[in-house]
Scaffold this motif. Sequence first.
Motif, PDB file in Angstrom:
ATOM      1  N   GLY A   1      26.466  37.465  40.670  1.00  0.00           N
ATOM      2  CA  GLY A   1      27.283  37.171  41.847  1.00  0.00           C
ATOM      3  C   GLY A   1      28.506  38.056  41.929  1.00  0.00           C
ATOM      4  N   ALA A   2      29.184  38.222  40.802  1.00  0.00           N
ATOM      5  CA  ALA A   2      30.432  38.985  40.811  1.00  0.00           C
ATOM      6  C   ALA A   2      30.166  40.458  41.084  1.00  0.00           C
ATOM      7  CB  ALA A   2      31.156  38.814  39.474  1.00  0.00           C
ATOM      8  N   LEU A   3      29.150  41.024  40.397  1.00  0.00           N
ATOM      9  CA  LEU A   3      28.891  42.453  40.594  1.00  0.00           C
ATOM     10  C   LEU A   3      28.503  42.738  42.038  1.00  0.00           C
ATOM     11  CD1 LEU A   3      26.906  43.487  37.392  1.00  0.00           C
ATOM     12  CD2 LEU A   3      29.263  44.021  38.008  1.00  0.00           C
ATOM     13  N   THR A   4      27.810  41.799  42.662  1.00  0.00           N
ATOM     14  CA  THR A   4      27.352  42.033  44.026  1.00  0.00           C
ATOM     15  C   THR A   4      28.471  41.877  45.047  1.00  0.00           C
ATOM     16  OG1 THR A   4      25.338  40.956  43.261  1.00  0.00           O
ATOM     17  CG2 THR A   4      25.459  41.470  45.598  1.00  0.00           C
ATOM     18  N   PHE A   5      29.363  40.928  44.806  1.00  0.00           N
ATOM     19  CA  PHE A   5      30.236  40.517  45.908  1.00  0.00           C
ATOM     20  C   PHE A   5      31.733  40.739  45.709  1.00  0.00           C
ATOM     21  CE2 PHE A   5      26.406  37.902  46.703  1.00  0.00           C
ATOM     22  CZ  PHE A   5      26.112  38.414  47.946  1.00  0.00           C
ATOM     23  N   ILE A   6      32.180  41.102  44.494  1.00  0.00           N
ATOM     24  CA  ILE A   6      33.622  41.278  44.311  1.00  0.00           C
ATOM     25  C   ILE A   6      34.218  42.297  45.290  1.00  0.00           C
ATOM     26  CG2 ILE A   6      35.378  42.166  42.706  1.00  0.00           C
ATOM     27  CD1 ILE A   6      34.754  39.361  41.995  1.00  0.00           C
ATOM     28  N   PRO A   7      33.532  43.431  45.536  1.00  0.00           N
ATOM     29  CA  PRO A   7      34.133  44.373  46.506  1.00  0.00           C
ATOM     30  C   PRO A   7      34.345  43.732  47.886  1.00  0.00           C
ATOM     31  CG  PRO A   7      32.336  45.412  45.301  1.00  0.00           C
ATOM     32  CD  PRO A   7      32.301  43.957  44.940  1.00  0.00           C
ATOM     33  N   ALA A   8      33.359  42.946  48.332  1.00  0.00           N
ATOM     34  CA  ALA A   8      33.508  42.304  49.645  1.00  0.00           C
ATOM     35  C   ALA A   8      34.616  41.259  49.612  1.00  0.00           C
ATOM     36  CB  ALA A   8      32.191  41.670  50.074  1.00  0.00           C
ATOM     37  N   LEU A   9      34.674  40.488  48.511  1.00  0.00           N
ATOM     38  CA  LEU A   9      35.724  39.463  48.421  1.00  0.00           C
ATOM     39  C   LEU A   9      37.105  40.104  48.376  1.00  0.00           C
ATOM     40  CD1 LEU A   9      34.048  37.007  45.877  1.00  0.00           C
ATOM     41  CD2 LEU A   9      34.437  36.625  48.317  1.00  0.00           C
ATOM     42  N   ALA A  10      37.197  41.313  47.792  1.00  0.00           N
ATOM     43  CA  ALA A  10      38.492  41.987  47.709  1.00  0.00           C
ATOM     44  C   ALA A  10      39.014  42.320  49.109  1.00  0.00           C
ATOM     45  CB  ALA A  10      38.361  43.256  46.872  1.00  0.00           C
ATOM     46  N   LEU A  11      38.086  42.622  50.034  1.00  0.00           N
ATOM     47  CA  LEU A  11      38.511  42.966  51.397  1.00  0.00           C
ATOM     48  C   LEU A  11      38.942  41.732  52.191  1.00  0.00           C
ATOM     49  CD1 LEU A  11      35.697  45.465  52.405  1.00  0.00           C
ATOM     50  CD2 LEU A  11      38.070  46.017  51.865  1.00  0.00           C
ATOM     51  N   GLY A  12      38.463  40.559  51.785  1.00  0.00           N
ATOM     52  CA  GLY A  12      38.763  39.341  52.533  1.00  0.00           C
ATOM     53  C   GLY A  12      39.795  38.479  51.840  1.00  0.00           C
ATOM     54  N   PRO A  13      39.339  37.426  51.157  1.00  0.00           N
ATOM     55  CA  PRO A  13      40.272  36.434  50.613  1.00  0.00           C
ATOM     56  C   PRO A  13      41.247  36.994  49.575  1.00  0.00           C
ATOM     57  CG  PRO A  13      37.993  35.951  49.964  1.00  0.00           C
ATOM     58  CD  PRO A  13      37.930  37.013  50.999  1.00  0.00           C
ATOM     59  N   ILE A  14      40.819  37.972  48.777  1.00  0.00           N
ATOM     60  CA  ILE A  14      41.717  38.432  47.715  1.00  0.00           C
ATOM     61  C   ILE A  14      42.925  39.149  48.319  1.00  0.00           C
ATOM     62  CG2 ILE A  14      41.915  39.953  45.702  1.00  0.00           C
ATOM     63  CD1 ILE A  14      38.978  39.261  45.077  1.00  0.00           C
ATOM     64  N   VAL A  15      42.670  40.046  49.257  1.00  0.00           N
ATOM     65  CA  VAL A  15      43.808  40.752  49.857  1.00  0.00           C
ATOM     66  C   VAL A  15      44.653  39.771  50.691  1.00  0.00           C
ATOM     67  CG1 VAL A  15      42.663  41.553  51.982  1.00  0.00           C
ATOM     68  CG2 VAL A  15      44.504  42.887  51.009  1.00  0.00           C
ATOM     69  N   GLU A  16      44.014  38.799  51.294  1.00  0.00           N
ATOM     70  CA  GLU A  16      44.782  37.834  52.095  1.00  0.00           C
ATOM     71  C   GLU A  16      45.696  36.997  51.193  1.00  0.00           C
ATOM     72  OE1 GLU A  16      42.713  34.681  54.128  1.00  0.00           O
ATOM     73  OE2 GLU A  16      44.244  34.549  55.685  1.00  0.00           O
ATOM     74  N   HIS A  17      45.186  36.645  50.009  1.00  0.00           N
ATOM     75  CA  HIS A  17      46.014  35.896  49.056  1.00  0.00           C
ATOM     76  C   HIS A  17      47.242  36.711  48.664  1.00  0.00           C
ATOM     77  CE1 HIS A  17      47.036  33.232  45.724  1.00  0.00           C
ATOM     78  NE2 HIS A  17      47.092  34.283  44.937  1.00  0.00           N
ATOM     79  N   LEU A  18      47.036  38.000  48.381  1.00  0.00           N
ATOM     80  CA  LEU A  18      48.168  38.846  47.978  1.00  0.00           C
ATOM     81  C   LEU A  18      49.186  38.953  49.117  1.00  0.00           C
ATOM     82  CD1 LEU A  18      46.224  41.679  46.101  1.00  0.00           C
ATOM     83  CD2 LEU A  18      47.286  39.624  45.156  1.00  0.00           C
ATOM     84  N   LEU A  19      48.694  39.064  50.337  1.00  0.00           N
ATOM     85  CA  LEU A  19      49.607  39.176  51.483  1.00  0.00           C
ATOM     86  C   LEU A  19      50.376  37.870  51.703  1.00  0.00           C
ATOM     87  CD1 LEU A  19      47.350  41.045  54.051  1.00  0.00           C
ATOM     88  CD2 LEU A  19      49.467  41.909  53.010  1.00  0.00           C
ATOM     89  N   LEU A  20      49.650  36.752  51.588  1.00  0.00           N
ATOM     90  CA  LEU A  20      50.276  35.459  51.879  1.00  0.00           C
ATOM     91  C   LEU A  20      51.425  35.175  50.917  1.00  0.00           C
ATOM     92  CD1 LEU A  20      50.149  32.827  53.528  1.00  0.00           C
ATOM     93  CD2 LEU A  20      48.566  31.925  51.835  1.00  0.00           C
ATOM     94  N   TRP A  21      51.193  35.478  49.642  1.00  0.00           N
ATOM     95  CA  TRP A  21      52.213  35.171  48.638  1.00  0.00           C
ATOM     96  C   TRP A  21      53.143  36.350  48.390  1.00  0.00           C
ATOM     97  CZ3 TRP A  21      53.096  30.320  46.889  1.00  0.00           C
ATOM     98  CH2 TRP A  21      52.103  29.354  47.186  1.00  0.00           C
ATOM     99  N   GLY A  22      52.980  37.445  49.180  1.00  0.00           N
ATOM    100  CA  GLY A  22      53.877  38.585  49.057  1.00  0.00           C
ATOM    101  C   GLY A  22      53.812  39.255  47.707  1.00  0.00           C
ATOM    102  N   ILE A  23      52.609  39.302  47.131  1.00  0.00           N
ATOM    103  CA  ILE A  23      52.463  39.912  45.813  1.00  0.00           C
ATOM    104  C   ILE A  23      52.232  41.404  45.995  1.00  0.00           C
ATOM    105  CG2 ILE A  23      51.059  39.953  43.717  1.00  0.00           C
ATOM    106  CD1 ILE A  23      50.371  36.989  44.422  1.00  0.00           C
ATOM    107  N   GLY A  24      53.012  42.214  45.283  1.00  0.00           N
ATOM    108  CA  GLY A  24      52.827  43.653  45.309  1.00  0.00           C
ATOM    109  C   GLY A  24      53.437  44.317  46.528  1.00  0.00           C
ATOM    110  N   GLN A  25      54.327  43.576  47.228  1.00  0.00           N
ATOM    111  CA  GLN A  25      54.942  44.201  48.409  1.00  0.00           C
ATOM    112  C   GLN A  25      56.349  44.679  48.096  1.00  0.00           C
ATOM    113  OE1 GLN A  25      54.527  41.049  51.253  1.00  0.00           O
ATOM    114  NE2 GLN A  25      52.702  41.958  52.159  1.00  0.00           N
TER     115      GLN A  25
END
Lengths: 613, 193
Positions: free
Chosen positions: A589-613
């Motif tokens: 599951g991870a090898l197949t989908f981590i890249p796609a998840l990075a474009l969606g929920p993972i980046v949104e989480h970083l934006l929401l909590w202001g991580i890395g800005q």
Amino acid sequence: MGGFLLPGLSTGWTSWLQIALYLLVLLAAAVPLGNYMARVLEGQPHLLSRAFGRLERSIYRVAGVREDDQMGWKAYALALLAFSLVGTLAVYGLQRLQGALPLNPAAMGAVPPGLAFNTAISFVSNTNWQAYSGEATMSYLTQMLGLTVQNFVSAASGIAVLVALIRGFRARQAAALGSFWVDLVRSTLYILLPFSAILALVLVASGVVQTFKPYRVVDLVEPTAIDQPVLDAAGAPVLDAAGEPVTESVPLTTQTLALGPAASQIAIKQLGTNGGGFFNANAAHPLENPSPWSNFLEMLALLLLPAALCVTFGRMVGDLRQAWALLATMTLLFVALLLPAVAAEQAGNPRLAATGVDDVAGSMQAGGNMEGKETRFGVANSALWATATTAASNGSVNAMHDSFTPIGGAVPLFLMLLGEVVFGGVGSGLYGLLIFAILAVFVAGLMVGRTPEYLGKKIEAYEMKMASLVILVPPIVVLGSTALALSTSAGRAAVFNPGAHGFSEVLYAFASMANNNGSAFGGLGANAPFYNTLGGIGMFIGRFAIMVPVLAIAGSLAAKKSIPVGAGTLPTHTPLFVTLLISTVLIVGALTFIPALALGPIVEHLLLWGIGQ
Amino acid sequence: MWRHIKTATILYLVLTVLTGVLYPLVVTAIAQIAMPAQANGSLIERGGRPVGSTLIGQAFTGPGYFWSRPSATGPMPYNAAASSGSNLGPTNPALEAAVRERIAALRAADPGNLSPVPVDLVTSSGSGLDPHISPAAAEFQADRVALARGMDPARVRALVGEYTDGRTFGLLGEPRVRVLELNLALDAAAGAP
């Protein structure tokens, strides 16, 4: 990010206690139910055989079915496909003709062809993806004769395919997988029908509606007024000088309550891992899920049969230890994914907290991220339901997943992407996990250089080819469709929320359809030709391009001789194997989908909590 | 294949009669005889006319009523024939804007109240028909309602307590206040505002 790093501390102890109680009751109920189902599916005498045995035999007589028929895998698959084809045509026809048929008090017209196609495939494939709003689209007749029936028989078909696979492991050099017709009738008559009837009545007692009366108009306690666009004689909106629609204030003194025979459909929608709501808001609707008690029962029903079928499997292969290993695998994966979901929802939305809103949990409120959630369920029961409904391929919701926090929404998404094998659909979850078990013993066999075997059957090239199909087809459909949607204007036009979350909506839709879940990030405007067509095809492939290879494996295994356990056999009931199986599921599951998840929920989480800005 | 289609069609019809006709009819018959109130929507009557359901919320905007949670149904809030959530994502600027607007409306109706606004009172529910608010959201509004009605705040709080449900078995779900029934009780206690 403070609140999010310390999840358990901000959540009340009642949240965790409710979750623990839920898991305890689920696992305790799974054992006797699994034993009962094994007796039913083996054709042995059981609790209800005296009461309904005569009915069962007369059904076989009318249909010309021999009770002791033994089908090969191809005949079994053809029977399954023929039955699903008839079901698809029936559901499609009912939707198209409902305007001219009885039991239609709200005077619903024919469902448009694209939507009817999508809905027919959706319910036949046990997905119950709903691109429509129940109370505004379907007549009572369509809900009963079309949708409720499919809720039963699509779940029964899942059980049938699982039982065929189990017989494949058990058979000794024979072609015998049993009869699809007999498995279908027994699953419906002795498992799904009686438990649904009991659950439906308990739900009515707690407030779920069950009536054929038309929608009820009641007075508003505080009459009000709403702004409505002014229409000209032809029904087109009147525009002012600036080109804006003219509105007028209209008094509003009544409320129309949508009703219907809901409880009977909700019971089977939960038990059969179907998930299609009677009302648009599904189990968030107070007439579909009125109280914490109804919520507990509906959540229990959601995972009950998938969990109990593990025990059935153990009974039927004559080794309960195998069942405990699979049940442990599912439960551990479930808990591991549930915890971050609850924690993320309880941590809330920092952008709302910044407005001065109080979202801290306490004795006076559940707090957390309450957008799209019901007060009676709060955060814990909403996150628990979201995890359970996507672990199982159910797809009913008691809160709106589109409004979950990025991590809270990523958990259901990831559970679907794993292939619906953590409990999974009725029958389909366990045969899916058994395919992963075959992959796991194969990987282990490669490591030590021995021919892998599972439950006494050698796993060879043919089984691995079919297993690869089962594991690869859904990701290809999900990622391919998502890419197609995002690169076409028709696909992008349906996106509701901006930014990374919009990407998640599309990925979630195809993850849900290709894995036969049916839940949605509901903002997506999925009732459009593009999604109705592509999704309909995806749901079909996600169901039948899995079932047929599974039956092929069953046929191939059945023809093999059973080999005794030797010194080199990898035991498949040990904690070591559970670890191996969990790793296989997660790594694929991870090898197949981590890249796609990075474009969606993972980046949104970083934006929401202001991580890395 | 043809033989399969024939068997499939017969079995489909038989199972349709069982699961699509008999099953819902039997459940409906038992429900209508044994539990007619629940089976027909748990209606509330006032003066012989139905004024809502205990399970379905209504919109309130006057200061003398407890306000329900925001509702995202269209074209009007609390449209019980078209349940719906807002589906606004957590990073959607429209969500934050809507919450700010709702806070402003609550503040405007109750200028003296400086306590922070409970989150459920400014976020829309999943169904758009949520009949409940949290006890915190009721407490936030209690003084405003008492002032608008000229009632003793202690009397208003006592009524809130009367219409508050705890967790089922002390464990399941969340504590909550039944808004519609509470507002009806306020009307009965002190006349319409």
